[in-house]
Write an enzyme that holds these catalytic residues in place. Structure first.
Site, short mmCIF file in Angstrom:
data_model
loop_
_atom_site.label_atom_id
_atom_site.label_comp_id
_atom_site.label_asym_id
_atom_site.label_seq_id
_atom_site.Cartn_x
_atom_site.Cartn_y
_atom_site.Cartn_z
N LYS A 17 13.54 -4.22 36.33
CA LYS A 17 12.90 -5.51 36.25
C LYS A 17 12.86 -6.03 34.82
CE LYS A 17 9.59 -3.69 39.61
NZ LYS A 17 9.11 -2.35 39.34
N GLY A 18 13.10 -5.13 33.88
CA GLY A 18 12.86 -5.44 32.47
C GLY A 18 13.58 -6.66 31.93
N GLU A 36 20.63 -6.72 29.68
CA GLU A 36 19.70 -5.59 29.61
C GLU A 36 18.47 -5.93 28.78
OE1 GLU A 36 18.69 -2.93 30.67
OE2 GLU A 36 20.23 -1.50 31.24
N ASP A 37 17.36 -5.27 29.08
CA ASP A 37 16.18 -5.42 28.23
C ASP A 37 16.33 -4.62 26.94
OD1 ASP A 37 16.04 -2.96 29.55
OD2 ASP A 37 13.96 -3.19 30.21
N ASP A 63 18.92 2.17 24.86
CA ASP A 63 18.30 3.27 24.11
C ASP A 63 19.32 4.40 23.98
OD1 ASP A 63 16.06 4.55 22.90
OD2 ASP A 63 15.60 5.57 24.77
N PHE A 81 8.17 3.18 20.80
CA PHE A 81 8.13 2.63 22.16
C PHE A 81 7.59 1.20 22.10
CE2 PHE A 81 6.69 1.96 26.47
CZ PHE A 81 7.70 2.53 27.21
N VAL A 82 8.30 0.28 22.71
CA VAL A 82 7.88 -1.13 22.64
C VAL A 82 7.60 -1.70 24.02
CG1 VAL A 82 9.14 -1.52 20.49
CG2 VAL A 82 10.25 -2.00 22.68
N ASP A 95 7.98 -2.67 29.86
CA ASP A 95 6.69 -2.19 30.39
C ASP A 95 6.31 -0.83 29.86
OD1 ASP A 95 8.80 -0.81 31.96
OD2 ASP A 95 7.09 0.00 33.05
N ARG A 135 4.54 -6.37 30.88
CA ARG A 135 5.80 -7.12 30.94
C ARG A 135 5.59 -8.59 30.63
NH1 ARG A 135 9.70 -3.82 33.36
NH2 ARG A 135 8.99 -2.44 35.01
P1 IMP Z 1 18.74 4.38 28.25
O1 IMP Z 1 19.48 4.82 29.46
O2 IMP Z 1 18.13 5.54 27.50
O3 IMP Z 1 19.54 3.49 27.34
O4 IMP Z 1 17.45 3.67 28.81
C1 IMP Z 1 17.22 2.38 28.77
C2 IMP Z 1 16.06 2.07 29.70
O5 IMP Z 1 14.88 2.83 29.37
C3 IMP Z 1 15.69 0.64 29.51
O6 IMP Z 1 16.41 -0.19 30.41
C4 IMP Z 1 14.20 0.65 29.76
O7 IMP Z 1 13.94 0.47 31.13
C5 IMP Z 1 13.73 2.00 29.34
N1 IMP Z 1 13.20 1.99 27.97
C6 IMP Z 1 13.76 2.58 26.87
N2 IMP Z 1 13.00 2.37 25.77
C7 IMP Z 1 11.95 1.62 26.15
C8 IMP Z 1 10.80 1.08 25.44
O8 IMP Z 1 10.62 1.22 24.21
N3 IMP Z 1 9.94 0.36 26.18
C9 IMP Z 1 10.09 0.15 27.53
N4 IMP Z 1 11.13 0.65 28.21
C10 IMP Z 1 12.06 1.39 27.55
MG MG Z 2 15.75 -1.18 32.03
#
Ligand code: IMP
Ligand code: MG
Length: 181
Positions: A46-47, A102-103, A106, A155-156, A162, A168
């Site tokens: 949902k982000g 994407e939101d 990471d 963490f943001v 969220d 959100r």
């Molecule tokens: P990745 O697979 O590690 O790149 O994960 C990315 C997903 O983790 C994002 O789409 C978010 O849903 C979640 N995520 C990673 N960091 C944060 C954060 O700082 N705040 C909130 N959600 C996060």
């Molecule tokens: Mg996400």
């Protein structure tokens, strides 16, 4: 003017004004690159919903919009990076110019999975636009064409992001107080 801070927030990283300004710049780049294309924005629920809505309003070429939802989980040994589609797209992307929205990127595991899955469906082109990028934590390398903001290793929350499904709806991006991280 600084926004009234929701409880549990340590500091604001990006204000509503900064976010709108930056999204406008990215939307202009996208409008230029995708003129005469069949642009489809695909939001990852949902982000990305808040970011996608703001971005789409600023894009000056015709766009279609679709969404998918994913769930991430760890395997038995606790290794991260397993992702599956929990809700698929409504429509085919064959022959379309897909921009995945994407939101935050990471580790990159989520994005790698999505790019592999979507590229197998025959889009004319496939690129990525992320609201936030935490490049310092990347484990798998993934191509990111458009990013609004690079962020530190904290963490943001806010503007779609969220913590336990809360925050959100904040119109800014903030760092949570350490005891909430
Ligand atoms: P990745 O697979 O590690 O790149 O994960 C990315 C997903 O983790 C994002 O789409 C978010 O849903 C979640 N995520 C990673 N960091 C944060 C954060 O700082 N705040 C909130 N959600 C996060
Ligand atoms: Mg996400």
């Amino acid at each position: 003017m600084m926004p009234e801070l929701a409880s549990g927030i340590e500091k604001v990283l990006f204000t509503q004004e900064q976010i709108e300004q930056r999204i406008g710049e990215v939307a202009a780049e996208i409008s230029e690159r995708y003129k005469d294309k069949n642009l489809k924005l695909i939001g990852v629920l949902k982000g990305s919903v808040f970011f996608l809505a703001e971005l789409a309003r600023r894009i000056r070429v015709p766009v279609k919009i679709d969404f998918l939802a994913i769930s991430s989980f760890s395997n038995k040994s606790g290794a991260p990076g397993l992702v599956r589609i929990a809700k698929d797209l409504d429509d085919s992307i064959e022959g379309e110019d897909v921009l995945l929205i994407e939101d935050i990127v990471d580790t990159g595991f989520t994005l790698r999975y999505l790019l592999q899955t979507l590229s197998s469906r025959g889009p004319n082109s496939l690129a990525v636009c992320t609201f936030l990028d935490r490049n310092s934590r990347r484990i798998v390398q993934v191509p990111v064409e458009y990013r609004c903001f690079e962020i530190p290793d904290r963490f943001v929350i806010g503007f779609g992001l969220d913590y336990n499904q809360l925050y959100r709806n904040l119109n800014y991006v903030a760092v949570l107080k350490p005891d909430r991280e």
